[in-house]
Design a protein around this motif. Structure first.
Motif, mmCIF file in Angstrom:
data_model
loop_
_atom_site.group_PDB
_atom_site.id
_atom_site.type_symbol
_atom_site.label_atom_id
_atom_site.label_comp_id
_atom_site.label_asym_id
_atom_site.label_seq_id
_atom_site.Cartn_x
_atom_site.Cartn_y
_atom_site.Cartn_z
ATOM 1 N N ALA A 117 14.071 -37.590 74.767
ATOM 2 C CA ALA A 117 15.078 -36.543 74.973
ATOM 3 C C ALA A 117 15.796 -36.761 76.300
ATOM 4 O O ALA A 117 17.011 -36.567 76.403
ATOM 5 N N GLU A 118 15.049 -37.183 77.295
ATOM 6 C CA GLU A 118 15.633 -37.454 78.609
ATOM 7 C C GLU A 118 16.649 -38.603 78.525
ATOM 8 O O GLU A 118 17.741 -38.522 79.101
ATOM 9 N N LEU A 119 16.314 -39.659 77.787
ATOM 10 C CA LEU A 119 17.250 -40.774 77.607
ATOM 11 C C LEU A 119 18.514 -40.327 76.879
ATOM 12 O O LEU A 119 19.620 -40.733 77.239
ATOM 13 N N LEU A 120 18.352 -39.504 75.862
ATOM 14 C CA LEU A 120 19.513 -39.032 75.118
ATOM 15 C C LEU A 120 20.401 -38.142 75.987
ATOM 16 O O LEU A 120 21.627 -38.250 75.952
ATOM 17 N N MET A 121 19.783 -37.265 76.788
ATOM 18 C CA MET A 121 20.555 -36.414 77.693
ATOM 19 C C MET A 121 21.286 -37.274 78.713
ATOM 20 O O MET A 121 22.451 -37.023 79.038
ATOM 21 N N GLU A 122 20.622 -38.308 79.195
ATOM 22 C CA GLU A 122 21.255 -39.216 80.147
ATOM 23 C C GLU A 122 22.485 -39.867 79.519
ATOM 24 O O GLU A 122 23.531 -40.009 80.167
ATOM 25 N N ALA A 123 22.397 -40.246 78.261
ATOM 26 C CA ALA A 123 23.536 -40.851 77.569
ATOM 27 C C ALA A 123 24.689 -39.861 77.441
ATOM 28 O O ALA A 123 25.853 -40.222 77.638
ATOM 29 N N VAL A 124 24.377 -38.624 77.113
ATOM 30 C CA VAL A 124 25.409 -37.583 76.995
ATOM 31 C C VAL A 124 26.094 -37.382 78.345
ATOM 32 O O VAL A 124 27.327 -37.367 78.434
ATOM 33 N N LEU A 125 25.309 -37.248 79.392
ATOM 34 C CA LEU A 125 25.874 -37.045 80.726
ATOM 35 C C LEU A 125 26.699 -38.252 81.173
ATOM 36 O O LEU A 125 27.755 -38.093 81.792
ATOM 37 N N TYR A 126 26.230 -39.441 80.845
ATOM 38 C CA TYR A 126 26.970 -40.652 81.187
ATOM 39 C C TYR A 126 28.346 -40.639 80.518
ATOM 40 O O TYR A 126 29.362 -40.918 81.154
ATOM 41 N N CYS A 127 28.372 -40.326 79.229
ATOM 42 C CA CYS A 127 29.645 -40.318 78.498
ATOM 43 C C CYS A 127 30.594 -39.254 79.046
ATOM 44 O O CYS A 127 31.798 -39.500 79.175
ATOM 45 N N ILE A 128 30.065 -38.096 79.386
ATOM 46 C CA ILE A 128 30.903 -37.045 79.971
ATOM 47 C C ILE A 128 31.468 -37.516 81.308
ATOM 48 O O ILE A 128 32.659 -37.368 81.583
ATOM 49 N N HIS A 129 30.606 -38.089 82.125
ATOM 50 C CA HIS A 129 31.048 -38.589 83.436
ATOM 51 C C HIS A 129 32.133 -39.644 83.266
ATOM 52 O O HIS A 129 33.165 -39.607 83.963
ATOM 53 N N GLU A 130 31.919 -40.592 82.371
ATOM 54 C CA GLU A 130 32.913 -41.641 82.157
ATOM 55 C C GLU A 130 34.222 -41.066 81.634
ATOM 56 O O GLU A 130 35.294 -41.517 82.035
ATOM 57 N N LEU A 131 34.132 -40.080 80.769
ATOM 58 C CA LEU A 131 35.337 -39.441 80.257
ATOM 59 C C LEU A 131 36.125 -38.806 81.399
ATOM 60 O O LEU A 131 37.340 -38.959 81.482
ATOM 61 N N GLU A 132 35.419 -38.119 82.265
ATOM 62 C CA GLU A 132 36.088 -37.469 83.392
ATOM 63 C C GLU A 132 36.696 -38.490 84.347
ATOM 64 O O GLU A 132 37.764 -38.264 84.904
ATOM 65 N N GLN A 133 36.026 -39.619 84.538
ATOM 66 C CA GLN A 133 36.502 -40.624 85.482
ATOM 67 C C GLN A 133 37.610 -41.506 84.910
ATOM 68 O O GLN A 133 38.442 -42.006 85.639
#
Length: 80
Positions: free
Chosen positions: A32-48
């Motif tokens: 679950a932690e890995l999946l959350m990390e992936a979600v946060l990564y994608c959000i961060h990349e989208l914002e950047q």
């Protein structure tokens, strides 16, 4: 943009369902932690990088592939 954890948990839940192919309603805390990390990564990349959506999509696909290798591929019989 800031997201509350309560907003992201359903996304992780959908990814977990795909991870288990719908055969289970639970995954390990680490998964679950890995999946959350992936979600946060994608959000961060989208914002950047919102101007370059093709590059963003490629980065997210790469990240999903890395997570798939770490989780699904390694749990298959005969893999270590």
């Amino acid at each position: 943009m800031h997201y509350e954890i309560e907003e992201l948990i359903p996304v992780v839940g959908k990814l977990a369902e795909k991870y288990t192919s719908g055969e289970s309603t639970s995954i390990s805390y680490e998964r679950a932690e890995l999946l959350m990390e992936a979600v946060l990564y994608c959000i961060h990349e989208l914002e950047q990088n919102c101007q370059d959506s093709l590059t963003l999509a490629e980065k997210c696909r790469h990240r999903r592939h890395m997570i798939w290798e770490q989780t699904v591929w390694r749990k298959r019989p005969g893999r270590h």
